[in-house]
Scaffold this motif. Structure first.
Motif, PDB file in Angstrom:
ATOM      1  N   LEU A  33      84.826  24.373  44.879  1.00 33.91           N
ATOM      2  CA  LEU A  33      85.663  25.457  44.368  1.00 33.91           C
ATOM      3  C   LEU A  33      85.748  26.616  45.366  1.00 33.91           C
ATOM      4  CD1 LEU A  33      84.573  25.506  40.604  1.00 33.91           C
ATOM      5  CD2 LEU A  33      86.755  24.716  41.542  1.00 33.91           C
ATOM      6  N   THR A  34      84.664  26.884  46.073  1.00 35.06           N
ATOM      7  CA  THR A  34      84.675  27.942  47.083  1.00 35.06           C
ATOM      8  C   THR A  34      85.634  27.590  48.216  1.00 35.06           C
ATOM      9  OG1 THR A  34      82.398  28.531  46.540  1.00 35.06           O
ATOM     10  CG2 THR A  34      83.236  29.275  48.671  1.00 35.06           C
ATOM     11  N   ALA A  35      85.627  26.332  48.631  1.00 35.69           N
ATOM     12  CA  ALA A  35      86.569  25.895  49.670  1.00 35.69           C
ATOM     13  C   ALA A  35      88.011  26.054  49.178  1.00 35.69           C
ATOM     14  CB  ALA A  35      86.292  24.443  50.057  1.00 35.69           C
ATOM     15  N   PHE A  36      88.228  25.779  47.903  1.00 38.85           N
ATOM     16  CA  PHE A  36      89.568  25.923  47.334  1.00 38.85           C
ATOM     17  C   PHE A  36      89.990  27.385  47.307  1.00 38.85           C
ATOM     18  CE2 PHE A  36      92.459  25.652  43.464  1.00 38.85           C
ATOM     19  CZ  PHE A  36      93.516  25.133  44.178  1.00 38.85           C
ATOM     20  N   THR A  37      89.059  28.295  46.975  1.00 40.19           N
ATOM     21  CA  THR A  37      89.410  29.724  46.976  1.00 40.19           C
ATOM     22  C   THR A  37      89.710  30.208  48.386  1.00 40.19           C
ATOM     23  OG1 THR A  37      87.094  30.428  47.116  1.00 40.19           O
ATOM     24  CG2 THR A  37      88.068  30.294  44.911  1.00 40.19           C
ATOM     25  N   GLU A  38      89.010  29.669  49.374  1.00 42.04           N
ATOM     26  CA  GLU A  38      89.309  30.042  50.761  1.00 42.04           C
ATOM     27  C   GLU A  38      90.723  29.612  51.139  1.00 42.04           C
ATOM     28  OE1 GLU A  38      86.102  28.267  52.955  1.00 42.04           O
ATOM     29  OE2 GLU A  38      84.653  29.769  52.260  1.00 42.04           O
ATOM     30  N   GLN A  39      91.121  28.424  50.689  1.00 41.47           N
ATOM     31  CA  GLN A  39      92.482  27.959  50.966  1.00 41.47           C
ATOM     32  C   GLN A  39      93.517  28.838  50.249  1.00 41.47           C
ATOM     33  OE1 GLN A  39      93.568  25.616  53.157  1.00 41.47           O
ATOM     34  NE2 GLN A  39      95.571  26.419  52.616  1.00 41.47           N
ATOM     35  N   LEU A  40      93.214  29.217  49.024  1.00 40.22           N
ATOM     36  CA  LEU A  40      94.130  30.089  48.286  1.00 40.22           C
ATOM     37  C   LEU A  40      94.229  31.465  48.939  1.00 40.22           C
ATOM     38  CD1 LEU A  40      93.198  29.161  44.605  1.00 40.22           C
ATOM     39  CD2 LEU A  40      95.322  28.623  45.799  1.00 40.22           C
ATOM     40  N   THR A  41      93.131  31.951  49.485  1.00 38.66           N
ATOM     41  CA  THR A  41      93.152  33.232  50.198  1.00 38.66           C
ATOM     42  C   THR A  41      94.027  33.129  51.440  1.00 38.66           C
ATOM     43  OG1 THR A  41      90.952  33.787  49.364  1.00 38.66           O
ATOM     44  CG2 THR A  41      91.711  34.977  51.313  1.00 38.66           C
ATOM     45  N   LYS A  42      93.915  32.012  52.155  1.00 35.56           N
ATOM     46  CA  LYS A  42      94.776  31.798  53.332  1.00 35.56           C
ATOM     47  C   LYS A  42      96.240  31.728  52.920  1.00 35.56           C
ATOM     48  CE  LYS A  42      91.328  29.366  56.104  1.00 35.56           C
ATOM     49  NZ  LYS A  42      90.928  28.063  56.664  1.00 35.56           N
ATOM     50  N   ASP A  43      96.510  31.047  51.808  1.00 37.11           N
ATOM     51  CA  ASP A  43      97.892  30.949  51.318  1.00 37.11           C
ATOM     52  C   ASP A  43      98.445  32.324  50.962  1.00 37.11           C
ATOM     53  OD1 ASP A  43      97.703  28.222  51.641  1.00 37.11           O
ATOM     54  OD2 ASP A  43      97.506  27.773  49.499  1.00 37.11           O
ATOM     55  N   SER A  44      97.621  33.147  50.317  1.00 37.62           N
ATOM     56  CA  SER A  44      98.091  34.487  49.950  1.00 37.62           C
ATOM     57  C   SER A  44      98.346  35.327  51.203  1.00 37.62           C
ATOM     58  CB  SER A  44      97.109  35.189  49.015  1.00 37.62           C
ATOM     59  OG  SER A  44      95.926  35.542  49.686  1.00 37.62           O
ATOM     60  N   ALA A  45      97.525  35.152  52.220  1.00 37.52           N
ATOM     61  CA  ALA A  45      97.742  35.887  53.476  1.00 37.52           C
ATOM     62  C   ALA A  45      99.051  35.448  54.136  1.00 37.52           C
ATOM     63  CB  ALA A  45      96.571  35.672  54.417  1.00 37.52           C
ATOM     64  N   LYS A  46      99.364  34.158  54.074  1.00 39.93           N
ATOM     65  CA  LYS A  46     100.627  33.667  54.640  1.00 39.93           C
ATOM     66  C   LYS A  46     101.823  34.261  53.890  1.00 39.93           C
ATOM     67  CE  LYS A  46      99.010  29.218  56.383  1.00 39.93           C
ATOM     68  NZ  LYS A  46      99.063  27.749  56.202  1.00 39.93           N
ATOM     69  N   ILE A  47     101.711  34.298  52.570  1.00 39.96           N
ATOM     70  CA  ILE A  47     102.814  34.853  51.779  1.00 39.96           C
ATOM     71  C   ILE A  47     102.989  36.338  52.084  1.00 39.96           C
ATOM     72  CG2 ILE A  47     103.621  35.351  49.438  1.00 39.96           C
ATOM     73  CD1 ILE A  47     102.192  32.744  48.560  1.00 39.96           C
ATOM     74  N   LYS A  48     101.878  37.063  52.213  1.00 40.74           N
ATOM     75  CA  LYS A  48     101.961  38.477  52.569  1.00 40.74           C
ATOM     76  C   LYS A  48     102.603  38.652  53.945  1.00 40.74           C
ATOM     77  CE  LYS A  48      97.966  40.065  49.908  1.00 40.74           C
ATOM     78  NZ  LYS A  48      96.621  40.656  49.982  1.00 40.74           N
ATOM     79  N   ALA A  49     102.290  37.755  54.873  1.00 41.76           N
ATOM     80  CA  ALA A  49     102.893  37.815  56.207  1.00 41.76           C
ATOM     81  C   ALA A  49     104.395  37.546  56.128  1.00 41.76           C
ATOM     82  CB  ALA A  49     102.219  36.813  57.137  1.00 41.76           C
ATOM     83  N   HIS A  50     104.801  36.603  55.272  1.00 39.20           N
ATOM     84  CA  HIS A  50     106.231  36.326  55.095  1.00 39.20           C
ATOM     85  C   HIS A  50     106.946  37.547  54.522  1.00 39.20           C
ATOM     86  CE1 HIS A  50     105.881  32.230  56.322  1.00 39.20           C
ATOM     87  NE2 HIS A  50     105.255  31.802  55.239  1.00 39.20           N
TER      88      HIS A  50
END
Length: 160
Positions: A117-134
């Motif tokens: 689950l921690t690995a999944f939250t790290e991936q979700l954090t990366k996804d949110s950073a990408k969306i913020k960058a977009h």
């Protein structure tokens, strides 16, 4: 008589600005909100597993088999329950399934599950950073399209 080219160009720029603003609000910000809500949900699951881990460890430390607890019947109605043998417990393994485990099995499962689950939250954090960058990229494009100057660093704020 045809409209002047500047007026037509301004109307075209205004329509593009509206399209990009709609894209930011209707797509990117909603995607960001979904990802952040999903991440919060996963953090809640991790919290529940860690709470269970602490409970199991305290049961092992005390060494008693008998356990008194409060059970939620729903709508915050609780009843007192007494467990005669707490050597085995039922652990949620996902998708609504529960598995009977010993304390040691449950602790091993909790370690694996929380790391997953921690690995999944790290991936979700990366996804949110990408969306913020977009979002930031589209906003910069809008500024450029409208001919606005760059914002000074002190007036910029984080996109949520």
């Amino acid at each position: 008589m045809s409209p002047p080219l500047d007026a037509n160009a301004n109307a075209n720029v205004d329509s593009k600005v509206l399209q990009y603003e709609n894209f930011i609000h209707e797509v990117l910000k909603k995607d960001l909100q979904k990802v952040l809500e999903q991440r919060d949900s996963v953090y809640e699951k991790i919290s529940q597993y860690l709470q269970l881990k602490n409970t199991i460890q305290s049961l092992q430390d005390t060494g008693c088999q008998k356990l008194k607890t409060d059970v939620d019947l729903g709508c915050n109605f609780f009843v007192q329950a007494e467990v005669e043998d707490s050597s085995k417990i039922f652990v949620s393994v996902g998708f609504g399934f529960f598995l009977e485990m010993t304390h040691d099995e449950a602790l091993r499962f909790i370690e694996k599950k929380t790391s997953q689950l921690t690995a999944f939250t790290e991936q979700l954090t990366k996804d949110s950073a990408k969306i913020k960058a977009h979002i930031r990229m589209v906003l910069e494009g809008l500024r450029e399209l409208q001919g606005l100057s760059d914002e000074p660093e002190d007036t910029r704020r984080e996109i949520h």
